[in-house]
Design an enzyme around this catalytic site. Structure first.
Site, PDB file in Angstrom:
ATOM      1  N   SER A 116      -2.187   1.798  -5.455  1.00 23.77           N
ATOM      2  CA  SER A 116      -1.453   0.657  -4.923  1.00 23.77           C
ATOM      3  C   SER A 116       0.025   0.751  -5.303  1.00 23.77           C
ATOM      4  O   SER A 116       0.673   1.759  -5.043  1.00 23.77           O
ATOM      5  CB  SER A 116      -2.104  -0.631  -5.451  1.00 23.77           C
ATOM      6  OG  SER A 116      -1.566  -1.757  -4.837  1.00 23.77           O
ATOM      7  N   ASP A 161     -10.185  -0.820   3.016  1.00 20.28           N
ATOM      8  CA  ASP A 161      -8.929  -1.363   2.476  1.00 20.28           C
ATOM      9  C   ASP A 161      -8.026  -1.762   3.641  1.00 20.28           C
ATOM     10  O   ASP A 161      -7.548  -0.908   4.377  1.00 20.28           O
ATOM     11  CB  ASP A 161      -8.244  -0.299   1.604  1.00 20.28           C
ATOM     12  CG  ASP A 161      -6.977  -0.812   0.929  1.00 20.28           C
ATOM     13  OD1 ASP A 161      -6.559  -1.959   1.207  1.00 20.28           O
ATOM     14  OD2 ASP A 161      -6.413  -0.056   0.118  1.00 20.28           O
ATOM     15  N   HIS A 206      -9.249  -2.927  -1.008  1.00 25.14           N
ATOM     16  CA  HIS A 206      -8.133  -2.364  -1.769  1.00 25.14           C
ATOM     17  C   HIS A 206      -8.532  -2.095  -3.224  1.00 25.14           C
ATOM     18  O   HIS A 206      -8.035  -1.164  -3.852  1.00 25.14           O
ATOM     19  CB  HIS A 206      -6.946  -3.322  -1.708  1.00 25.14           C
ATOM     20  CG  HIS A 206      -5.704  -2.782  -2.327  1.00 25.14           C
ATOM     21  ND1 HIS A 206      -5.195  -1.542  -2.007  1.00 25.14           N
ATOM     22  CD2 HIS A 206      -4.866  -3.299  -3.255  1.00 25.14           C
ATOM     23  CE1 HIS A 206      -4.098  -1.333  -2.716  1.00 25.14           C
ATOM     24  NE2 HIS A 206      -3.874  -2.377  -3.480  1.00 25.14           N
TER      25      HIS A 206
END
Lengths: 202, 380
Positions: free
Chosen positions: B155, B320, B353
């Site tokens: 991320s 995601d 995610h």
């Protein structure tokens, strides 16, 4: 560490690839060809592979591999970005044959395709007896085969010419040995190398 | 002492003070600052086996292990970092660092501004990913690490891993960019803006100087976290975990928390708001929004990556939607155009995610396979 021997068809492909070049291997499996070319011929490049276990196996060999479905084309790769593009024992199970051949002609100067030669006499013989062929290079039953686009070496030659390619070398193997006499009848595995021809047939 | 198998065991945080001013991309200069960090494993004689782990929005330098045997939770990536794990501390020297602006010990909005003797609060400058990378590079200098064997992050952490290869093209052997993006989409910025609004409009925010009021915008931070949390999960994952289950037996025909998912989100929001600083949340989301390494290269990511000799592993997760696989493929396309070594994998996962923090089996095997090659390369 001595290099392990390549699978016979991959060894023939490797012979066609010049040292120090940039290669895209479509359906690279566990990366055997690229790993060997990297070690023995200082070849760089990428594999493309849809199966995650194969992606991991290729990664373990140190091969750069892109996880994706070839049926979507090769949009990630620029025009003329490779010296060679290889499609080994994969085309017969693909849906969009014309698309992948066009894409191969776009991304590399030279394409190399291998496939089971449907013209092999054992296949013809089994058909003549009223049965779908099952042989060494086509080891499936009609109902469970992933092979949906089988062809003979003559059929492939027609199509690649129509798509704007020009065959520079072709070879037919049986049990890893080259067949020189009546290849489309006596050879079970076809290897074709082609270049983009000057005229665009599309 | 904890002798849990494959755990780095008990760890302790370290602190590094920097007196050389750090000029930030936004124009401000931090005259001095502190970074809090942890290390696991041993730096080899050639100093070639160091791995930097970059944290995401809510992470910290506490990557693996526990501070005391009684700690309920280990570090945030304990499932990936430890002896025999993919980021193998028997083979690598692993560094985790809390970024500038953080709230886990490095200099941030809650720290005392030496010029005023009060908490920085609203005066703390906005920091961007590239500022973190520069600060991390100074820590690397301090530790005697010229070149990382790998910089790894998921991320926002993946953005740092990518940025390292742009800013210091020769100081990274491998960059592992997981569940990340080359820049945020409008939708993604929009989510961040809603989160910031929740904090900025909390009556206890006091323009960012809530420390002096002995309060904090917990309500806004809690909402921000709840919103974020929804976007980190997939519909399928949430459905599988909560469905439409009620906490009680019947509908209450009111506006209280009735569904399991509501109770879960509120609990997560509360827990987060108790330990995290709202100003840090604002800064982190802004760093996400501003991230765009191609910007200074005429918008061309291949140009930004042209100089680097890093090799890349890019990983995304099918479910995601906050950092979708398509954004990872943008990175891959740029790396291919720049003729860099890159491996890309799209992991089948229901974890959305959050997949990068989970242990989907192909993900762990892929990381393990890749990092074993890295280990062989740097530990000849």
């Amino acid at each position: 560490m001595t290099a392990p021997a390549l699978r016979p068809d991959l060894a023939r492909i490797a012979n066609w690839i010049a040292p120090g070049t940039h290669v895209l291997d479509l359906g690279c499996g566990d990366g055997e060809l690229l790993a060997w070319l990297g070690r023995q011929k200082q070849v760089s490049g990428y594999g493309v592979e849809i199966d995650m276990d194969s992606v991991i196996a290729a990664t373990a060999r140190g091969v750069s591999v892109i996880h994706r479905d070839l049926e979507g084309g090769l949009a990630d790769f620029g025009d003329n970005s490779f010296d060679y593009v290889v499609l080994s024992l994969t085309i017969q199970s693909m849906k969009h044959i014309e698309l992948i051949l066009d894409e191969m002609l776009r991304v590399a100067h030279t394409g190399i395709v291998t496939f089971p030669n449907f013209g092999y006499w054992e296949n013809r013989w089994q058909l003549a007896q009223g049965r779908m062929p099952v042989s060494e290079t086509i080891p499936y039953q009609w109902y469970n085969t992933p092979n949906i686009h089988l062809c003979t070496i003559n059929d492939f030659a027609d199509l690649i010419t129509q798509r704007g390619g020009q065959i520079s070398t072709q070879m037919v193997l049986h049990k890893g040995e080259r067949i020189e006499f009546l290849p489309n009848l006596r050879g079970s595995l076809a290897l074709v190398r082609f270049e983009r021809s000057g005229r665009n047939a599309k | 002492m904890i002798h849990q198998e494959h755990s780095v065991g008990l760890v302790r945080a370290q602190r590094a003070e920097f007196d050389t001013p750090l000029a930030l991309q936004g124009g401000a200069v931090l005259p001095s600052y502190e970074l809090v960090f942890e290390t696991y494993g041993t730096l080899n004689a050639a100093r070639s086996n160091a791995i930097l782990i970059c944290h995401a929005l809510s992470g910290s330098h506490h990557v693996a292990g526990r501070y005391t045997p009684e700690d309920k939770y280990p570090g945030w990536w304990d499932n990936m970092v430890g002896p025999g794990k993919p980021i193998d501390t028997n083979r690598f020297f692993v560094v985790g660092v809390n970024n500038l602006g953080g709230c886990h010990g490095s200099t941030g909005p809650a720290s005392i501004n030496p010029q005023t003797g009060k908490p920085w609060g609203s005066q703390f400058p906005v920091v961007v990913v590239n500022d973190w990378v520069h600060a991390q590079a100074r820590l690397a200098d301090r530790l005697g690490i010229d070149r990382w064997a790998a910089v790894i992050g998921g991320s926002l952490g993946g953005m740092q891993a990518l940025r390292w290869s742009v800013t210091f093209p020769h100081r990274v052997r491998h960059s592992l960019v997981i569940a990340s993006a080359p820049k945020l989409s409008a939708q993604n910025i929009a989510f961040n803006d809603v989160a910031r609004n929740a904090i900025l409009n909390d009556p206890n925010f006091h323009g960012g100087d809530y420390y002096a009021h002995g309060t904090s915008p917990k309500y806004g931070l809690r909402l921000a976290r709840m919103l974020g949390h929804i976007t980190y999960l997939s519909d399928e994952g949430m459905g599988g975990k909560f469905g439409r289950q009620l906490t009680g037996n019947e509908y209450g025909f009111g506006f209280g928390s009735e569904f399991e998912v509501e109770s879960y989100l509120r609990y997560q929001g509360d827990r987060f708001a108790d330990v995290f600083d709202a100003n840090t949340y604002l800064l982190m989301t802004k760093a996400l929004d501003y991230f765009d390494p191609a910007r200074h290269f005429g918008g061309s990511l291949p140009a930004a990556l042209a100089e680097t000799d890093a090799r890349f592993l890019v990983v995304s997760f099918t479910s995601d939607w906050r950092f979708s696989p398509e954004r990872s493929r943008d990175i891959v396309r740029a790396l291919l155009a720049a003729k860099k070594h890159v491996t890309y994998a799209e992991i089948e996962s229901v974890h959305g995610h959050d997949g990068f923090l989970m242990t989907d089996e192909p993900y762990v095997r892929l990381m393990d396979a890749y990092l074993k090659r890295v280990a062989e390369e740097v530990n000849p």
